[in-house]
Each structure stands twice: as C-alpha cells, then as structure tokens.
Write an enzyme that holds these catalytic residues in place. Sequence first.
Site, short mmCIF file in Angstrom:
data_model
loop_
_atom_site.label_atom_id
_atom_site.label_comp_id
_atom_site.label_asym_id
_atom_site.label_seq_id
_atom_site.Cartn_x
_atom_site.Cartn_y
_atom_site.Cartn_z
N HIS A 100 -1.79 -2.49 -8.05
CA HIS A 100 -1.97 -2.79 -6.58
C HIS A 100 -3.54 -2.49 -6.39
CE1 HIS A 100 2.00 -0.96 -6.25
NE2 HIS A 100 2.45 -1.78 -5.44
N ASP A 103 -4.22 1.06 -6.03
CA ASP A 103 -4.29 2.11 -6.77
C ASP A 103 -5.74 2.17 -7.73
OD1 ASP A 103 -1.58 1.41 -6.62
OD2 ASP A 103 -1.58 0.07 -8.18
N ASP A 295 10.98 -4.80 -13.74
CA ASP A 295 10.70 -3.76 -13.64
C ASP A 295 11.78 -2.72 -14.49
OD1 ASP A 295 8.59 -4.34 -12.45
OD2 ASP A 295 8.73 -3.14 -10.67
#
Length: 437
Positions: A100, A103, A295
């Site tokens: 992201h 981050d 994920d």
Amino acid sequence: MNTGFFSTDKIPFEGPDSTNPLAFRHYDPDEIVLGKRMEDQLRFAVAYWHSFAWEGLDPFGGPTFDRPWYPQDSVENAKVKADVAFELFSALGAPFYCFHDADMRPDLGNFSANKRAFDEIVEIFAAKQEETGVKLLWGTANLFSHRRFMSGASTNPDPEVFAYSAATIKSCMDATKKLGGQNYVLWGGREGYETLLNTDLGREDQQMGRMLHMVVEYKHAIGFEGQIMIEPKPQEPSKHQYDYDVATVYGFLKRHGLENEVRVNIEQGHSILAGHSWEHEIALAQTLGIFGSIDANRNDYQSGWDTDQFPNNVPEVALAYYHILKHGGFEAGGGTNFDSKLRRQSIDADDLLIGHIGGMDTCARGLKAAAAMIEDGTMSDFVDERYSGWNSDYWQGVLAGGGSLDEIARKVEDEGIEPEPRSGKQEYLENVVNRFV
Ligand code: XLS
Ligand code: NI
Ligand code: NI
C-alpha cells in the site's frame, strides 16, 4: 551492502528431514509440479504492510516490535525499511511483494508532501527490484487507516473524500505500473457502514460503482495490462462491508457492467469470516470466471477475527490449490500473497524469516498434494460420472433452452421415469483426499 538485520541472507532448501529452522523442508523452487517450476506455480509474495509497517499493536496495547526503521515518520527511515525488506525477499527467494502507498512512505500531513515522498520511495523500490530481481505482484491504496476515511472512501457522504480517494488510487496505479506490477487490488475496509441509521445504500452503491469504472477507464488509458481485483471481506473494520464475498462482488460487478474487467483476490481469513471455506470462494470465483489471486493467511478459528496468521494447515491449503490448479493455476497473473503477520510476541528479526518459511513450506506441501489429486484423477472422475446423465443430446438440448415443463412432464409419464437415489459418497471422497494430504 547488507544491513545485518537478519542472521542469514539465504534460506536454503534442505529437504523434509532437515531440523534447521532457517531452511525450507518442502519448498524447492525448481521442483517441477504439473509441468511447471514450483516457484512459477505458487508465485509467492510478501506483504510489505504486515511485515514492515505494522508495529505489533493490538486493541489493548501499543507497539511490541523494535525495528531500526522506527519511528516511521521520515523518508530516511522509510529507506532503511526498504533495505531490510528487500533483504527478506531475497533471503526467502520470494519472487514478489505487495504494497500500500502508506506502508512505503511516511505520513507527512498533506497530499502533495505524501505524494512527493511516495514518488521518491517508488524510485528506490524500482532500483531495488532491478538489483535483486524481485518483482511486484500487486499494489493497492490504503484508503482505511487515516481518519479522513472513517466514513468510507468512494462511499463517503463527502465528495471531497471521494476526490481524495480517486487521487490516491491514481498515484498508486501509476506506481504499480511504473514498478511493473502484475495486478492492482482494491480492498474496501471502509466501504460499508456502522449503522443504517446514517447510511444511504443506494447512493453508496452508485458512488462505489462510479469509482470502479474510473479505475478501469484509467487502467486502459495508461495501458496497464494487469488484472484489476477486488478483495472481498464481509466485515472488519466496518460492521458491514459491501464486498461481502465472491457472490456479492459478482452481483456488484454485473450490476455495473464490470464483470469482464474486474476479478477477485480471495483471502482465506476473509472467506472464513463470511461463513465460507476458502475453497468454496475459490471454486465459485473460477465458476463465475472472475478468479484472480489469493491471500494465503488463515484466521484463528476461535477468535472470530481476521488474525492474519501464516498458513500452517496443509489439508486446507491443498484443497484451495486443488481448485486453483484444476482451472490452470494463476494463468492470469495472480499469485500467493502472504497477507500474514507475526504474533506480537514474536519480536526477533529472524521470526520474520521463520513465519514465511513455515507458510511457504505449508503451501508447497499443499500444492504437491493438490497436483497428486489431479494426476490421480479419482476425485474429478467421480464428479464427472456423477453428472454424466446430463451429457446426452436430450438433456444438453434442454440446458441450451429446449424442452418445456409440459414436454418434460409427458416424457416422465411416457418413459415411466422413477429416479433411483445414488450415494454421494462423501466419506469415500474424504478418504481419497486423505491419501494425498
Ligand atoms: C485486510 C486486507 C488487506 C488487503 C490489502 O483485511 O486483507 O490487507 O489485502 O488492502
Ligand atoms: Ni485481511
Ligand atoms: Ni488481504
């Protein structure tokens, strides 16, 4: 130039008998599984946020980790974080990572300063990718942490938040394209509501649909070739999230005419929160033609919360890969992202290596078991046989639009049709699965 953060810069494959905690026992990137290298089947990615940006907080306690890139409030420290992150990717031999914007860069308080910092870090990431050969699986925008997003991003009652979200998505799509990202993901943690008392469902659906259209339009405008994916999740942080599960997302895409443009990234923990199994969500997405990527982080089954733990349950992972491999694997560019974080008591640097080693070994065992199930064929032959009555010309004609209630009713009487129930043989099939896991 090594930062010396980890105790090793290479995790070797040592085989199943190894007791070395810093070695793979099952993940051998070069082993051929169903005609492809294991590395190319699994396409592992490390999540930048959980491993490097999350500081070990929980709802009752502050940071437990102590890292050389804290406090995360300067571009200088963001660079240290990037150095260590690429050392982790390289040591593991993980071919990909995911990010992201928030981050990677510090929060400098306003859009332009943040964008400048982000652009600077993206340049650094580009150089590190070049140097290490590590690639970007997907990028995404953090439209949920900052208080401005508390009432939603694209679904916010305030159009200025919609604007801020659109601008953030644009810069994240630009960065993803620049870094050669293979996909772009949208996860809408705040696209939902806390109470219907203050929420207009119709407006929020329209706003979210318009944003997704703009994302797709922009993808084509800049020539980004990767998949656009939505990551379903039923709740947490919002009480109710619009991208509830695969079926709900498919309905949303259909309603907005985007079912051929957008796919799904399916997280195990989110599937469980929605009351499904992971393989249910994967198999449904395959059936609907919108499967994209996964994920691979599990939940704690007792806590009812998205605990983002590294996978360690081989039978669960095996069935997920069974459905993935049955439809050709990640042929559209997806992969296995570890959206997983350490437990907050696992504070050693090497715990980051150990968590990923366990997850990669679990997935490797699951993949091999799934490949063996496919090669054996007993399971799919059983299902084919179970439905084989439908293969006749007559029933294919009915499915294609022929027949009528009237005609079929006559057929039942004329032919004296009296169906004879046949066993579904669930226990037998479970025993077959157990031969491989
Ligand atoms: C949160 C989500 C998030 C997405 C990326 O539950 O899993 O981490 O994967 O925004
Ligand atoms: Ni999640
Ligand atoms: Ni996720």
